[in-house]
Design an enzyme around this catalytic site. Structure first.
Site, PDB file in Angstrom:
ATOM      1  N   GLY A  27      12.076 -13.029  -6.395  1.00 57.22           N
ATOM      2  CA  GLY A  27      11.411 -13.782  -7.454  1.00 57.22           C
ATOM      3  C   GLY A  27      11.696 -15.266  -7.492  1.00 57.22           C
ATOM      4  O   GLY A  27      11.446 -15.924  -8.500  1.00 57.22           O
ATOM      5  N   CYS A  52      14.267   1.171   5.589  1.00 60.70           N
ATOM      6  CA  CYS A  52      13.398   2.049   6.389  1.00 60.70           C
ATOM      7  C   CYS A  52      13.734   3.514   6.099  1.00 60.70           C
ATOM      8  O   CYS A  52      14.882   3.854   5.836  1.00 60.70           O
ATOM      9  CB  CYS A  52      13.608   1.790   7.879  1.00 60.70           C
ATOM     10  SG  CYS A  52      13.213   0.114   8.396  1.00 60.70           S
TER      11      CYS A  52
END
EC number: 1.3.98.1
Length: 307
Positions: A247, A133
């Protein structure tokens, strides 16, 4: 019988597979309703902030040849509503499933507030600290790019809560090992890695970026070698549990991540191809381990044989 049980701080996993934060929302997205989440090791909910957040401009997602670019933003109804509605419902439906909540905010105080409320709710088993963030007080740079900030933030949250905390590392740094060490120094119980890689694509006809926010996080197949390399590097310097991601789309990928140094994994972008990806990966894992003659998945952690 192959053992896929993994025991991590706060998370007693029947298998090492869980959805990456955001993938299944708060357990309320259609894909999460199509199967029993108990088939997974744990459930990880979407990042929660102190107040409701609407997210970034559309388009928020671009599906690429070898991955996904997203700038969804931290869309959520705010921590109070997450606890009173989302988490209460999820926990009622899944009494024994380990649940990890993802914590976000614009300031250190935001993180501490959200972490304290989630911890006090008694509805979750562990916290994932999303340090990707932007730190508004520091000009918008991500919390996770400064080792000192990560250490301090981890310390503050650790002092405020009783739950185990996993710091989720951003790959958009010069030296991820330094950041991992900082999280450990701050008292982290574990590490999640990697978050998305900052990227951009442009439509050559309109000359505009594919995402409404211009840049976004790249995930999926394209980032897998980066994730495996970084997990391997971090495993060399810490014994902390690592939840690996980046992935993963097959049971074989899970084994590769564990060889690199992960103890468990989270699956995200693979759900764009197969909305039951995490379930299928968890189901296929014992057979893949059996093929390799592995009796206990925990024996594989960090067992890559370097050249």
């Amino acid at each position: 019988m192959v053992n896929t049980h993994v025991n991590l701080p706060g998370l007693d996993l029947k298998n090492p597979v869980m959805p990456a934060s955001g993938t299944f929302g708060f357990g309320d997205v259609p894909a999460a309703q199509k199967f029993d989440l108990n088939d997974l090791g744990a459930m990880v909910i979407k990042t929660t902030t102190p107040h409701a957040t609407t997210g970034n401009p559309q388009p928020q997602i671009a599906i690429l040849e070898d991955g996904v670019l997203n700038s969804v933003g931290l869309t959520n109804p705010g921590v109070d509503q997450v606890i009173s509605e989302k988490l209460t419902k999820l926990r009622h439906q899944y009494l024994d499933l380990p649940i990890m909540a993802s914590v976000g905010g614009d300031s250190e105080d935001d993180y501490v507030e959200v972490a304290k409320k989630l911890s006090a709710s008694g509805l979750v088993n562990a916290l994932e600290i999303n340090v990707s963030c932007p730190n508004v007080a520091q000009g918008g740079m991500s919390f996770g790019v400064h080792a000192g900030v990560v250490e301090e933030l981890t310390k503050k949250i650790k002092m405020a809560v009783a739950l185990p905390i996993y710091v989720k590392l951003t790959p958009n740094v010069t030296d991820i090992v330094e950041i991992a060490k900082a999280a450990e120094s701050g008292g982290a119980d574990g590490i999640s890695m990697i978050n998305t890689v900052l990227g951009m694509r442009i439509d050559v006809k309109t000359r505009k970026p594919l995402l409404g926010h211009n840049m976004g996080g790249l995930s999926g197949e394209a980032v897998k070698p980066i994730a495996i390399r970084m997990i391997s590097q971090v495993r060399q310097v810490t014994q902390l549990p690592i939840i690996g991601m980046g992935g993963i789309s097959t049971a074989q990928d899970v084994i590769e991540f564990i060889l690199a140094g992960a103890n468990a994994v989270a699956v995200g972008s693979a759900h764009f191809e197969d909305e039951l990806a995490a379930k299928h990966i968890a189901e296929n894992l014992p057979a893949e381990l059996e093929k390799l003659g592995i009796e206990d998945i925990n024996d594989l952690v960090g067992q890559v044989k370097f050249n």
